[in-house]
Scaffold this motif. Sequence first.
Motif, PDB file in Angstrom:
ATOM      1  N   CYS A  59      44.502  47.261  17.854  1.00  0.00           N
ATOM      2  CA  CYS A  59      43.869  46.173  17.258  1.00  0.00           C
ATOM      3  C   CYS A  59      42.730  46.806  16.090  1.00  0.00           C
ATOM      4  O   CYS A  59      41.959  47.696  16.683  1.00  0.00           O
ATOM      5  CB  CYS A  59      42.994  45.295  18.187  1.00  0.00           C
ATOM      6  SG  CYS A  59      42.044  43.991  17.640  1.00  0.00           S
TER       7      CYS A  59
ATOM      8  N   CYS B  31      37.013  44.832  18.798  1.00  0.00           N
ATOM      9  CA  CYS B  31      37.530  46.068  18.730  1.00  0.00           C
ATOM     10  C   CYS B  31      36.882  46.898  17.983  1.00  0.00           C
ATOM     11  O   CYS B  31      36.736  48.190  18.397  1.00  0.00           O
ATOM     12  CB  CYS B  31      38.996  46.061  18.782  1.00  0.00           C
ATOM     13  SG  CYS B  31      39.835  45.261  20.166  1.00  0.00           S
TER      14      CYS B  31
ATOM     15  N   CYS C  71      43.693  40.863  15.709  1.00  0.00           N
ATOM     16  CA  CYS C  71      43.279  40.467  16.999  1.00  0.00           C
ATOM     17  C   CYS C  71      44.184  40.354  18.036  1.00  0.00           C
ATOM     18  O   CYS C  71      45.153  39.426  17.771  1.00  0.00           O
ATOM     19  CB  CYS C  71      42.231  39.303  16.982  1.00  0.00           C
ATOM     20  SG  CYS C  71      41.599  38.851  18.693  1.00  0.00           S
TER      21      CYS C  71
ATOM     22  N   ASN D   9      42.475  40.234  22.981  1.00  0.00           N
ATOM     23  CA  ASN D   9      41.950  40.792  24.320  1.00  0.00           C
ATOM     24  C   ASN D   9      40.466  41.150  23.844  1.00  0.00           C
ATOM     25  O   ASN D   9      40.182  42.305  24.551  1.00  0.00           O
ATOM     26  CB  ASN D   9      42.891  42.068  24.675  1.00  0.00           C
ATOM     27  CG  ASN D   9      42.669  42.584  26.028  1.00  0.00           C
ATOM     28  OD1 ASN D   9      42.426  41.915  26.896  1.00  0.00           O
ATOM     29  ND2 ASN D   9      42.944  43.826  26.064  1.00  0.00           N
ATOM     30  N   CYS D  10      39.886  40.360  23.182  1.00  0.00           N
ATOM     31  CA  CYS D  10      38.464  40.898  22.568  1.00  0.00           C
ATOM     32  C   CYS D  10      37.505  41.344  23.528  1.00  0.00           C
ATOM     33  O   CYS D  10      36.775  42.360  23.345  1.00  0.00           O
ATOM     34  CB  CYS D  10      37.967  39.864  21.785  1.00  0.00           C
ATOM     35  SG  CYS D  10      39.304  38.916  20.781  1.00  0.00           S
TER      36      CYS D  10
HETATM   37  S1  FES Z   1      39.166  41.954  18.209  1.00  0.00           S
HETATM   38 FE1  FES Z   1      40.646  43.408  19.436  1.00  0.00          FE
HETATM   39  S2  FES Z   1      41.653  41.735  20.839  1.00  0.00           S
HETATM   40 FE2  FES Z   1      40.577  40.803  19.782  1.00  0.00          FE
END
Ligand code: FES
Length: 157
Positions: free
Chosen positions: A80, A85, A121, A124-125
Motif C-alpha cells: 500500500c 500507510c 489503499c 487495511n488502514c
Molecule cells: S492507506 Fe494503506 S491500507 Fe489504507
Amino acid sequence: MIPQALKQELLHRVKEAITPREAAVDVMKALQQHYGWLTDEAVGEAADVLGLSPLQVEELATFYEMIYRRPVGRTVIHVCDSISCWAMGGETLLKQLEQRLNVSAGGTTDDGSITLVPCSCLGNCGDGPALMIGDRLYGPVSMEKAEQIISGLPSAP
Ligand code: FES
C-alpha cells in the motif's frame, strides 16, 4: 485458448450476474489465474464471454490493480502506498522490500518468483503499513514481519 469447461463456467457466472459488467472482475481474475496474467488473448476471451468489446474489457482491466496486463512473478506482493500507510512507514517498507528483493517497484525478481507492486489503499488502514499477497492482507508489517512473510513463500528468493 481456454478449456471449454472454464468457458462454460464463466458464461454461467455472467448469466447469474445482474449485468455483465458486474461479472467482469470475476471473469478477468479467472482468466488471469488460467494464463498467469491477463494476456491479449484473455482480453478477447473475456470480451466474448461478457458480451463487451475488447476495449471495454481493457478499460476495466487497467482500472483494477489486481488485474495484470503484463507478465508477473509467481507471487505478487501489493504494498500500500496510500496516506495512512505512508504515515506508518509504508514508504520505508517499500524501499526496504526493493532492496531485499533486488527489484524496483513494479518489477519482478530475476528468477521470476516475485513481483512487487505499490498500490492504492488496501482497506487495511488501521493496521498500516499494509501489504497483500493473493487475497491475504498483512499489517502492520515491519521489515522483520516482511522477512517472515517472504521466507514463507513457496518460491522464496
Ligand atoms: S492507506 Fe494503506 S491500507 Fe489504507
